[in-house]
Motif scaffolding. Structure first.
Motif, PDB file in Angstrom:
ATOM      1  N   TYR A   1      47.924  43.983  27.943  1.00 42.73           N
ATOM      2  CA  TYR A   1      46.929  43.300  27.112  1.00 42.73           C
ATOM      3  C   TYR A   1      45.518  43.492  27.672  1.00 42.73           C
ATOM      4  CZ  TYR A   1      44.318  39.232  25.315  1.00 42.73           C
ATOM      5  OH  TYR A   1      43.375  38.399  24.758  1.00 42.73           O
ATOM      6  N   VAL A   2      45.354  43.286  28.970  1.00 40.77           N
ATOM      7  CA  VAL A   2      44.045  43.447  29.595  1.00 40.77           C
ATOM      8  C   VAL A   2      43.580  44.901  29.493  1.00 40.77           C
ATOM      9  CG1 VAL A   2      42.784  43.322  31.784  1.00 40.77           C
ATOM     10  CG2 VAL A   2      44.304  41.456  31.118  1.00 40.77           C
ATOM     11  N   ASN A   3      44.494  45.838  29.636  1.00 44.71           N
ATOM     12  CA  ASN A   3      44.136  47.249  29.475  1.00 44.71           C
ATOM     13  C   ASN A   3      43.693  47.544  28.047  1.00 44.71           C
ATOM     14  OD1 ASN A   3      44.669  49.542  31.673  1.00 44.71           O
ATOM     15  ND2 ASN A   3      45.957  47.765  32.155  1.00 44.71           N
TER      16      ASN A   3
ATOM     17  N   TRP B   1      39.564  55.072  32.355  1.00 40.17           N
ATOM     18  CA  TRP B   1      39.468  53.616  32.506  1.00 40.17           C
ATOM     19  C   TRP B   1      40.845  53.003  32.747  1.00 40.17           C
ATOM     20  CZ3 TRP B   1      34.938  51.336  33.213  1.00 40.17           C
ATOM     21  CH2 TRP B   1      33.786  52.006  32.796  1.00 40.17           C
ATOM     22  N   THR B   2      40.923  52.199  33.796  1.00 40.43           N
ATOM     23  CA  THR B   2      42.177  51.565  34.193  1.00 40.43           C
ATOM     24  C   THR B   2      41.896  50.127  34.606  1.00 40.43           C
ATOM     25  OG1 THR B   2      42.908  53.710  35.051  1.00 40.43           O
ATOM     26  CG2 THR B   2      44.214  51.786  35.654  1.00 40.43           C
ATOM     27  N   PHE B   3      42.665  49.190  34.048  1.00 41.11           N
ATOM     28  CA  PHE B   3      42.437  47.765  34.285  1.00 41.11           C
ATOM     29  C   PHE B   3      43.705  47.127  34.846  1.00 41.11           C
ATOM     30  CE2 PHE B   3      39.718  49.351  31.009  1.00 41.11           C
ATOM     31  CZ  PHE B   3      38.484  48.771  31.244  1.00 41.11           C
ATOM     32  N   GLY B   4      43.540  46.115  35.676  1.00 35.51           N
ATOM     33  CA  GLY B   4      44.696  45.435  36.248  1.00 35.51           C
ATOM     34  C   GLY B   4      44.389  43.994  36.586  1.00 35.51           C
ATOM     35  N   VAL B   5      45.432  43.166  36.647  1.00 34.03           N
ATOM     36  CA  VAL B   5      45.315  41.756  37.017  1.00 34.03           C
ATOM     37  C   VAL B   5      45.999  41.565  38.361  1.00 34.03           C
ATOM     38  CG1 VAL B   5      45.834  39.372  36.376  1.00 34.03           C
ATOM     39  CG2 VAL B   5      45.333  41.064  34.597  1.00 34.03           C
ATOM     40  N   LEU B   6      45.255  41.058  39.332  1.00 28.50           N
ATOM     41  CA  LEU B   6      45.774  40.848  40.672  1.00 28.50           C
ATOM     42  C   LEU B   6      46.503  39.520  40.773  1.00 28.50           C
ATOM     43  CD1 LEU B   6      42.641  41.997  42.705  1.00 28.50           C
ATOM     44  CD2 LEU B   6      44.734  43.311  42.310  1.00 28.50           C
ATOM     45  N   ASP B   7      47.578  39.515  41.518  1.00 29.94           N
ATOM     46  CA  ASP B   7      48.395  38.315  41.669  1.00 29.94           C
ATOM     47  C   ASP B   7      47.825  37.420  42.769  1.00 29.94           C
ATOM     48  OD1 ASP B   7      50.386  36.474  41.421  1.00 29.94           O
ATOM     49  OD2 ASP B   7      51.932  37.662  42.427  1.00 29.94           O
ATOM     50  N   THR B   8      46.708  36.777  42.457  1.00 32.66           N
ATOM     51  CA  THR B   8      46.071  35.873  43.403  1.00 32.66           C
ATOM     52  C   THR B   8      45.379  34.756  42.641  1.00 32.66           C
ATOM     53  OG1 THR B   8      44.314  35.652  45.080  1.00 32.66           O
ATOM     54  CG2 THR B   8      44.053  37.389  43.450  1.00 32.66           C
TER      55      THR B   8
ATOM     56  N   TYR C   1      37.675  51.929  37.427  1.00 38.20           N
ATOM     57  CA  TYR C   1      38.754  51.048  37.873  1.00 38.20           C
ATOM     58  C   TYR C   1      38.262  49.608  37.919  1.00 38.20           C
ATOM     59  CZ  TYR C   1      40.836  55.467  39.032  1.00 38.20           C
ATOM     60  OH  TYR C   1      41.326  56.742  38.941  1.00 38.20           O
ATOM     61  N   VAL C   2      38.935  48.734  37.171  1.00 34.74           N
ATOM     62  CA  VAL C   2      38.515  47.332  37.053  1.00 34.74           C
ATOM     63  C   VAL C   2      39.712  46.429  37.323  1.00 34.74           C
ATOM     64  CG1 VAL C   2      37.646  45.553  35.487  1.00 34.74           C
ATOM     65  CG2 VAL C   2      36.704  47.880  35.385  1.00 34.74           C
ATOM     66  N   LEU C   3      39.522  45.454  38.211  1.00 32.42           N
ATOM     67  CA  LEU C   3      40.569  44.502  38.562  1.00 32.42           C
ATOM     68  C   LEU C   3      40.022  43.088  38.439  1.00 32.42           C
ATOM     69  CD1 LEU C   3      41.778  46.335  41.793  1.00 32.42           C
ATOM     70  CD2 LEU C   3      43.069  46.183  39.663  1.00 32.42           C
ATOM     71  N   ILE C   4      40.800  42.193  37.842  1.00 34.62           N
ATOM     72  CA  ILE C   4      40.431  40.779  37.815  1.00 34.62           C
ATOM     73  C   ILE C   4      41.584  39.986  38.414  1.00 34.62           C
ATOM     74  CG2 ILE C   4      39.036  41.147  35.762  1.00 34.62           C
ATOM     75  CD1 ILE C   4      41.094  39.511  34.187  1.00 34.62           C
ATOM     76  N   SER C   5      41.260  38.862  39.017  1.00 34.00           N
ATOM     77  CA  SER C   5      42.299  38.041  39.626  1.00 34.00           C
ATOM     78  C   SER C   5      42.990  37.188  38.561  1.00 34.00           C
ATOM     79  CB  SER C   5      41.696  37.140  40.708  1.00 34.00           C
ATOM     80  OG  SER C   5      40.861  36.149  40.112  1.00 34.00           O
ATOM     81  N   LYS C   6      44.242  36.830  38.833  1.00 31.41           N
ATOM     82  CA  LYS C   6      44.964  35.938  37.922  1.00 31.41           C
ATOM     83  C   LYS C   6      44.276  34.582  37.863  1.00 31.41           C
ATOM     84  CE  LYS C   6      48.594  35.014  35.270  1.00 31.41           C
ATOM     85  NZ  LYS C   6      48.631  33.560  35.171  1.00 31.41           N
ATOM     86  N   GLY C   7      43.650  34.178  38.982  1.00 32.70           N
ATOM     87  CA  GLY C   7      42.919  32.914  38.988  1.00 32.70           C
ATOM     88  C   GLY C   7      41.790  32.907  37.982  1.00 32.70           C
ATOM     89  N   LEU C   8      41.049  34.009  37.875  1.00 32.43           N
ATOM     90  CA  LEU C   8      39.985  34.105  36.887  1.00 32.43           C
ATOM     91  C   LEU C   8      40.562  34.215  35.484  1.00 32.43           C
ATOM     92  CD1 LEU C   8      37.088  34.395  35.958  1.00 32.43           C
ATOM     93  CD2 LEU C   8      37.164  36.818  36.621  1.00 32.43           C
TER      94      LEU C   8
END
Length: 297
Positions: free
Chosen positions: A99-101, A118-125, A137-144
């Motif tokens: 979904y985020v991708n 373009w590559t997106f991911g959700v970090l498990d934090t 490359y874009v990463l967002i935290s699960k907290g956000l």
């Protein structure tokens, strides 16, 4: 660089040392994200994990002395993303990742650099933060992610990080700071372990300090424009900043790093208001997809 033994890497999310279950190695980052879930424990040793992280840092430095090209920018971004993934694994929910991708790539297609991988991911934090690396490359935290109430707000966050990549904010800072900090020392250095320490220390310090305020304001402004081009509410970033400010008052530790590397939310809101024009104001309407995020919790 076979003589490298070990290095402790200070990065955005945490200063913890790498462990066998956290390290992801380097390279093939895009392919890994396409085949989620990706957080199964590795069978490699902790020593091997650390060598992979060292190699990622060294590869970034190698790229600094080459002639700049999109391929080298992407390679540097892969290595930086690998370093981040060395401390925080990807979240296991494949639906959220896809979904985020989907949202991210839609916004990136509206940018001046749509052809980047373009590559997106959700970090498990649970910490609240978002990161971008050169090359898309874009990463967002699960907290956000959990703080976001609508897809419009997700689009605002991703648009901000996409704008950093489009303007090469991190890429240019790394190039500039590395040349100043290392100078001829790197070229004259014969000790592999020393080179690795210099590489990880320099990159860790840059990440910990974050970008200058002007880059953050530029990413806020251009991020909301990119999101609006993709059909999202141009005012969503203001709501994100309000949520961050409220959450920071409730739990300062969760946003400690974001507040350390970004201007205060209230100041960012003021800067956004300064650049609002009639076109941006006209796009301040909830999108038809605004409620879709509820299906990906």
């Amino acid at each position: 660089m076979n003589s490298i033994k070990k290095v402790t890497l200070a990065i955005l999310l945490t200063t913890m040392s790498l462990t066998a279950t956290q390290a992801w190695g380097l390279g093939k980052f895009a392919e890994r994200l396409k085949n989620l879930p990706l957080n199964n424990p590795t069978t490699e040793s902790s020593s091997s994990d650390k060598k992979s992280t060292e190699a990622a840092a060294l590869n970034v430095l190698v790229g600094l002395v080459k002639t700049e090209s999109t391929e080298e920018e992407v390679a540097m971004g892969q290595d930086m993303a690998s370093m981040i993934l060395g401390a925080a694994k990807l979240h296991t929910n494949k639906k959220i990742q896809n979904y985020v991708n989907l949202v991210g790539r839609n916004i990136a297609s509206q940018s001046e650099r749509p052809d980047l991988p373009w590559t997106f991911g959700v970090l498990d934090t649970t910490s609240v933060n978002a990161f971008s690396a050169p090359g898309g490359y874009v990463l967002i935290s699960k907290g956000l992610y959990d703080l976001l109430k609508t897809e419009d707000e997700l689009a605002a966050v991703l648009g901000h990080e996409i704008a950093h990549v489009v303007h090469k904010h991190h890429f240019n800072v790394i190039k500039k700071q590395s040349m100043v900090a290392l100078g001829a020392d790197l070229a004259n250095q014969k000790n592999d372990k020393k080179i690795a320490q210099m590489a990880t220390s320099m990159l860790g310090n840059m990440m910990a300090r974050g970008l200058d305020k002007s880059s953050e304001y530029e990413a806020d402004r251009d991020g909301l424009v990119l999101a609006a081009r993709a059909g999202y509410d141009s005012s969503a970033m203001l709501r994100v900043l309000e949520s961050l400010e409220l959450h920071g008052k409730r739990d300062q530790t969760a946003l400690a790093h974001m507040f350390a590397t970004h201007p205060a939310p209230a100041v960012r809101e003021q800067e956004i208001v300064k650049v609002v024009n009639s076109d941006i104001e006209a796009a301040a309407v909830l999108s038809p997809a605004q409620g879709r995020i509820k299906h990906y919790r």
